[in-house]
Design a protein around this motif. Structure first.
Motif, PDB file in Angstrom:
ATOM      1  N   ALA A 101     -43.799 -14.289  64.843  1.00 34.66           N
ATOM      2  CA  ALA A 101     -45.168 -13.382  65.256  1.00 34.66           C
ATOM      3  C   ALA A 101     -45.077 -12.800  66.499  1.00 34.66           C
ATOM      4  CB  ALA A 101     -46.440 -14.741  65.226  1.00 34.66           C
ATOM      5  N   PHE A 102     -44.565 -13.547  67.464  1.00 33.46           N
ATOM      6  CA  PHE A 102     -44.093 -13.049  68.841  1.00 33.46           C
ATOM      7  C   PHE A 102     -43.318 -11.616  68.782  1.00 33.46           C
ATOM      8  CE2 PHE A 102     -41.446 -12.498  72.694  1.00 33.46           C
ATOM      9  CZ  PHE A 102     -42.633 -11.871  73.597  1.00 33.46           C
ATOM     10  N   PHE A 103     -42.278 -11.675  67.951  1.00 34.09           N
ATOM     11  CA  PHE A 103     -41.465 -10.594  68.032  1.00 34.09           C
ATOM     12  C   PHE A 103     -42.130  -9.154  67.284  1.00 34.09           C
ATOM     13  CE2 PHE A 103     -37.670 -13.838  67.929  1.00 34.09           C
ATOM     14  CZ  PHE A 103     -37.606 -13.947  69.349  1.00 34.09           C
ATOM     15  N   VAL A 104     -42.952  -9.472  66.445  1.00 31.99           N
ATOM     16  CA  VAL A 104     -43.821  -8.501  65.950  1.00 31.99           C
ATOM     17  C   VAL A 104     -44.691  -7.942  66.857  1.00 31.99           C
ATOM     18  CG1 VAL A 104     -45.397  -7.897  64.283  1.00 31.99           C
ATOM     19  CG2 VAL A 104     -43.619  -9.097  63.296  1.00 31.99           C
ATOM     20  N   ALA A 105     -45.221  -8.799  67.612  1.00 28.53           N
ATOM     21  CA  ALA A 105     -46.444  -8.444  68.655  1.00 28.53           C
ATOM     22  C   ALA A 105     -45.574  -7.600  69.698  1.00 28.53           C
ATOM     23  CB  ALA A 105     -47.010  -9.529  69.358  1.00 28.53           C
ATOM     24  N   LEU A 106     -44.498  -7.957  70.039  1.00 26.08           N
ATOM     25  CA  LEU A 106     -43.811  -7.280  71.160  1.00 26.08           C
ATOM     26  C   LEU A 106     -43.255  -5.809  70.484  1.00 26.08           C
ATOM     27  CD1 LEU A 106     -42.554  -7.619  73.899  1.00 26.08           C
ATOM     28  CD2 LEU A 106     -40.382  -8.498  72.907  1.00 26.08           C
ATOM     29  N   LYS A 107     -43.100  -5.683  69.264  1.00 21.42           N
ATOM     30  CA  LYS A 107     -42.418  -4.519  68.711  1.00 21.42           C
ATOM     31  C   LYS A 107     -43.230  -3.179  68.987  1.00 21.42           C
ATOM     32  CE  LYS A 107     -39.242  -4.129  66.508  1.00 21.42           C
ATOM     33  NZ  LYS A 107     -37.894  -3.629  67.267  1.00 21.42           N
ATOM     34  N   LEU A 108     -44.571  -3.470  68.808  1.00 25.30           N
ATOM     35  CA  LEU A 108     -45.517  -2.247  68.964  1.00 25.30           C
ATOM     36  C   LEU A 108     -45.265  -1.521  70.406  1.00 25.30           C
ATOM     37  CD1 LEU A 108     -47.316  -0.374  67.574  1.00 25.30           C
ATOM     38  CD2 LEU A 108     -49.283  -1.723  68.244  1.00 25.30           C
ATOM     39  N   PRO A 109     -45.781  -2.477  71.504  1.00 25.80           N
ATOM     40  CA  PRO A 109     -45.621  -1.773  72.696  1.00 25.80           C
ATOM     41  C   PRO A 109     -44.065  -1.471  73.011  1.00 25.80           C
ATOM     42  CG  PRO A 109     -45.871  -4.016  72.995  1.00 25.80           C
ATOM     43  CD  PRO A 109     -46.057  -3.823  71.653  1.00 25.80           C
ATOM     44  N   ASN A 110     -43.279  -2.215  72.610  1.00 19.93           N
ATOM     45  CA  ASN A 110     -41.914  -1.699  72.762  1.00 19.93           C
ATOM     46  C   ASN A 110     -41.342  -0.240  72.099  1.00 19.93           C
ATOM     47  OD1 ASN A 110     -40.245  -3.086  74.629  1.00 19.93           O
ATOM     48  ND2 ASN A 110     -39.504  -4.796  73.107  1.00 19.93           N
ATOM     49  N   LEU A 112     -55.871   4.869  72.665  1.00 19.53           N
ATOM     50  CA  LEU A 112     -55.182   4.447  71.515  1.00 19.53           C
ATOM     51  C   LEU A 112     -55.065   2.740  71.638  1.00 19.53           C
ATOM     52  CD1 LEU A 112     -53.085   5.244  69.493  1.00 19.53           C
ATOM     53  CD2 LEU A 112     -51.304   5.182  71.082  1.00 19.53           C
ATOM     54  N   THR A 113     -55.284   2.098  72.795  1.00 22.64           N
ATOM     55  CA  THR A 113     -55.006   0.907  73.190  1.00 22.64           C
ATOM     56  C   THR A 113     -56.536   0.275  72.532  1.00 22.64           C
ATOM     57  OG1 THR A 113     -53.595   1.050  75.078  1.00 22.64           O
ATOM     58  CG2 THR A 113     -55.051  -0.912  74.864  1.00 22.64           C
ATOM     59  N   VAL A 114     -57.515   0.880  72.936  1.00 20.60           N
ATOM     60  CA  VAL A 114     -58.823   0.313  72.362  1.00 20.60           C
ATOM     61  C   VAL A 114     -58.853   0.477  70.882  1.00 20.60           C
ATOM     62  CG1 VAL A 114     -61.477   0.859  72.361  1.00 20.60           C
ATOM     63  CG2 VAL A 114     -59.993   1.108  74.657  1.00 20.60           C
ATOM     64  N   LEU A 115     -58.237   1.357  70.427  1.00 23.63           N
ATOM     65  CA  LEU A 115     -58.336   1.361  68.868  1.00 23.63           C
ATOM     66  C   LEU A 115     -57.622   0.347  68.206  1.00 23.63           C
ATOM     67  CD1 LEU A 115     -58.038   5.444  68.089  1.00 23.63           C
ATOM     68  CD2 LEU A 115     -60.010   3.932  67.901  1.00 23.63           C
ATOM     69  N   GLY A 116     -56.489  -0.011  69.096  1.00 26.26           N
ATOM     70  CA  GLY A 116     -55.382  -0.748  68.475  1.00 26.26           C
ATOM     71  C   GLY A 116     -55.925  -2.194  68.631  1.00 26.26           C
ATOM     72  N   LEU A 117     -56.850  -2.544  69.715  1.00 23.37           N
ATOM     73  CA  LEU A 117     -57.494  -3.896  69.930  1.00 23.37           C
ATOM     74  C   LEU A 117     -58.619  -4.082  68.751  1.00 23.37           C
ATOM     75  CD1 LEU A 117     -58.105  -3.847  73.739  1.00 23.37           C
ATOM     76  CD2 LEU A 117     -56.363  -5.211  72.462  1.00 23.37           C
ATOM     77  N   GLN A 140     -55.693  -4.491  60.633  1.00 24.83           N
ATOM     78  CA  GLN A 140     -55.371  -3.250  59.602  1.00 24.83           C
ATOM     79  C   GLN A 140     -54.064  -2.618  60.118  1.00 24.83           C
ATOM     80  OE1 GLN A 140     -58.261  -3.688  61.265  1.00 24.83           O
ATOM     81  NE2 GLN A 140     -59.549  -3.922  59.561  1.00 24.83           N
ATOM     82  N   LEU A 141     -53.694  -2.912  61.457  1.00 24.16           N
ATOM     83  CA  LEU A 141     -52.332  -2.085  61.788  1.00 24.16           C
ATOM     84  C   LEU A 141     -51.251  -2.988  61.267  1.00 24.16           C
ATOM     85  CD1 LEU A 141     -50.897  -0.061  63.327  1.00 24.16           C
ATOM     86  CD2 LEU A 141     -51.404  -1.323  65.521  1.00 24.16           C
ATOM     87  N   LEU A 142     -51.436  -4.491  61.527  1.00 24.30           N
ATOM     88  CA  LEU A 142     -50.463  -5.218  61.130  1.00 24.30           C
ATOM     89  C   LEU A 142     -50.215  -5.401  59.799  1.00 24.30           C
ATOM     90  CD1 LEU A 142     -50.506  -8.341  63.768  1.00 24.30           C
ATOM     91  CD2 LEU A 142     -49.124  -6.141  63.711  1.00 24.30           C
ATOM     92  N   VAL A 143     -51.021  -5.145  58.988  1.00 20.83           N
ATOM     93  CA  VAL A 143     -50.998  -4.903  57.388  1.00 20.83           C
ATOM     94  C   VAL A 143     -49.666  -3.982  57.214  1.00 20.83           C
ATOM     95  CG1 VAL A 143     -51.848  -4.416  55.227  1.00 20.83           C
ATOM     96  CG2 VAL A 143     -53.210  -5.950  56.782  1.00 20.83           C
ATOM     97  N   GLU A 189     -53.476 -11.992  67.124  1.00 25.53           N
ATOM     98  CA  GLU A 189     -53.982 -12.565  68.558  1.00 25.53           C
ATOM     99  C   GLU A 189     -52.866 -12.006  69.669  1.00 25.53           C
ATOM    100  OE1 GLU A 189     -54.639 -16.421  68.845  1.00 25.53           O
ATOM    101  OE2 GLU A 189     -56.029 -16.667  67.242  1.00 25.53           O
ATOM    102  N   LEU A 190     -51.719 -12.349  69.043  1.00 25.99           N
ATOM    103  CA  LEU A 190     -50.635 -11.866  70.174  1.00 25.99           C
ATOM    104  C   LEU A 190     -50.483 -10.506  70.549  1.00 25.99           C
ATOM    105  CD1 LEU A 190     -47.508 -14.385  69.371  1.00 25.99           C
ATOM    106  CD2 LEU A 190     -49.499 -14.755  71.048  1.00 25.99           C
ATOM    107  N   THR A 191     -50.550  -9.540  69.457  1.00 26.47           N
ATOM    108  CA  THR A 191     -50.451  -8.144  69.685  1.00 26.47           C
ATOM    109  C   THR A 191     -51.489  -7.719  70.328  1.00 26.47           C
ATOM    110  OG1 THR A 191     -49.234  -8.223  67.354  1.00 26.47           O
ATOM    111  CG2 THR A 191     -49.817  -6.146  68.323  1.00 26.47           C
ATOM    112  N   ARG A 192     -52.712  -8.153  70.003  1.00 25.94           N
ATOM    113  CA  ARG A 192     -53.781  -7.722  70.889  1.00 25.94           C
ATOM    114  C   ARG A 192     -53.563  -8.092  72.830  1.00 25.94           C
ATOM    115  NH1 ARG A 192     -58.528  -9.578  66.747  1.00 25.94           N
ATOM    116  NH2 ARG A 192     -59.051  -7.483  66.081  1.00 25.94           N
TER     117      ARG A 192
END
Length: 513
Positions: free
Chosen positions: A38-47, A96-101, A106-109, A127-130
């Protein structure tokens, strides 16, 4: 060019070493389970955005324009361009950040469709990606200010900033974990804090360099800004093909059994050491250098820079790739096999590392060839080649995953990287922008031969080493293989005249002076 590469490479090496310390700590605390996934996926988007902007599309469009303003207009015009771009980036990234939150589930789907089979894991990833989404605007603005510093030939601060990413993540994992729900939450908050520190660091460095940037200035679509935006759009894919392919890897890996995302992450982290040190350093140094040479009409100098960049890339990455493939098991075991990360997870990550190592020289060559297009204002050719590479990666992922599981995902990415690098070189050569000179034709086959000799030595020594169950024993064996491999490569390279050791040492002495 060598001076700039050494500056960026030295700081990047420090960051990578700390990154290994960080990943060793994460592996020991989290292993390769659902929290780690879960953390590595949460890190993937900003990375993904960090690598696209910090090492790809934004700088590919912005640095040539900024350097051109410095050379042909004035320092004030260049500063105006940087501030206008900063204002636009701030607005766009904030939206973009507001839309992501709001739409994170849906984004993680899309990013991790396989996680839906485990509702608790999916909710944790949301939760972690937010939390980590706040890192996105901070690190992209850091990339803008870093581009300003690179355009001014100030490379140290921008290259040193990622050091604090690793330090703050380790501090958060150790100090914050008792006060939050999971260690993954502690890491996510550490990511966010590191974005604030990195932006502050490069902003202060730009101020000291005489660029007092006002990032809150009202935006305006001036002609230079429109020119950057026009070139930046297609460059998002052309410069970021490697990162898009890695994102595709995570999407496909989420469909595999739990742990696949983590196996690929740890393998990629080891491969990122030479890729980050050599590839990022070459890409960062070559783009402003080629831009200045071409703007000044020094086409022969630009041609020599491309040849020396190619030579330096293969000189450093071919032996790295061969060594990582030959010693993948002991290296991964030495780095990560402790605590929650057992022998089975180490073996699975090592298998993926072998596949990534196959594509390592191609990943770095892309960093050398892409600036040859961007410095000339051409982003359309790389984007067409990039589309081909992304499509090939997706097709090979779907083909290989059925019989090679997560290793097939890594192998597909490596194959796509070779196609990407090969097509970039072919188009440059057809246009007369890159032709191997006499020195390159003489040296490159000898580098290949020296790397093969080194690989044979490493494989032979690894076969003679006894098995060990202690962490210290695994570390000693890995160090022995690395030292022996380096010695074999240097010896073979000198004997085959792949490089002149005295010349390299002389350049290093001049760099220190």
């Amino acid at each position: 060019m060598l001076r700039s590469v050494l500056t960026v490479g030295g700081w990047t090496m420090a960051s990578r070493v700390l990154g290994f310390a960080r990943d060793m700590l994460i592996a020991a605390r989290l292993g390769a389970g659902p929290v780690a996934d879960a953390f590595f996926v949460a890190l993937k988007l900003p990375n993904l955005f960090r690598r696209l902007f910090g090492e790809g599309a934004f700088n590919a469009a912005f640095i040539p324009a900024f350097a051109g303003s410095l050379v042909k207009e004035s320092r004030e015009a260049a500063q105006d361009l940087a501030e206008r771009m900063g204002a636009l980036l701030g607005i766009w990234l904030g939206l973009l950040t507001v839309l992501g939150l709001i739409f994170m589930p849906q984004l993680l789907v899309v990013l991790a469709p396989g996680f839906q089979a485990d509702p608790a894991k999916f909710e944790l990833a949301v939760e972690l990606t937010r939390i980590t989404m706040g890192y996105l605007p901070l690190i992209c603005l850091t990339a803008l200010v870093s581009g300003v510093l690179n355009g001014l030939d100030r490379f140290a601060a921008a290259a040193a900033a990622p050091v604090f990413f690793n330090l703050l993540l380790m501090a958060a994992l150790v100090g914050l974990t008792p006060y939050v729900a999971t260690p993954g939450h502690a890491l996510a908050w550490g990511v966010l804090a590191s974005g604030v520190v990195q932006l502050a660091m490069v902003w202060v460095a730009a101020r000291q360099a005489g660029m007092m940037l006002n990032l809150l200035r009202p935006p305006a679509l001036t002609p230079p800004v429109r020119n950057v935006l026009r070139r930046m759009g297609p460059g998002l894919l052309g410069a970021g093909v490697t990162q898009i392919n890695l994102a595709v890897d995570v999407i496909i890996a989420s469909l595999l059994p739990s742990g696949a995302v983590s196996f690929l992450y740890y393998a990629d982290r080891v491969a990122q050491l030479p890729l980050g040190v050599v590839g990022a350093a070459l890409g960062t140094a070559m783009l402003p250098l080629l831009s200045r040479q071409l703007r000044a009409g020094h086409t022969l100098a630009a041609h020599r820079s491309m040849n020396r960049g190619t030579e330096l890339a293969l000189l450093l990455t071919l032996p790295s790739a061969v060594g990582l493939a030959a010693a993948a098991d002991p290296i991964v075991a030495a780095l990560f096999q402790r605590g929650a990360f057992g022998a089975e997870a180490a073996a699975a990550s090592a298998a993926a590392l072998v596949a990534y190592a196959f594509g390592l020289p191609a990943f770095v060559l892309v960093k050398v060839f892409a600036p040859g297009f961007f410095a000339r204002g051409d982003t359309s050719a790389p984007v067409k080649i990039g589309v081909t590479a992304v499509a090939l990666n997706l097709a090979l992922n779907l083909l290989f995953m059925n019989w090679l599981a997560h290793v097939g995902i890594a192998l597909a990415t490596a194959c796509a990287a070779w196609v990407n690098a090969g097509l970039l070189a072919f188009v440059l050569a057809r246009r007369g922008h890159f032709v191997a000179d006499r020195r390159a034709r003489r040296v490159l086959p000898r580098i290949v031969a020296a790397s093969v000799v080194m690989g044979a030595v490493v494989v032979g020594i690894a076969a003679l080493l006894p098995g060990t169950e202690t962490s210290g024993g695994r570390v000693l064996q890995a160090v022995l293989l690395i030292v022996a491999g380096a010695a074999a490569y240097v010896g073979a390279g000198v004997a085959l005249r792949a490089f002149n050791l005295r010349e390299v040492l002389g350049m290093l002495r001049r760099r220190r002076a």
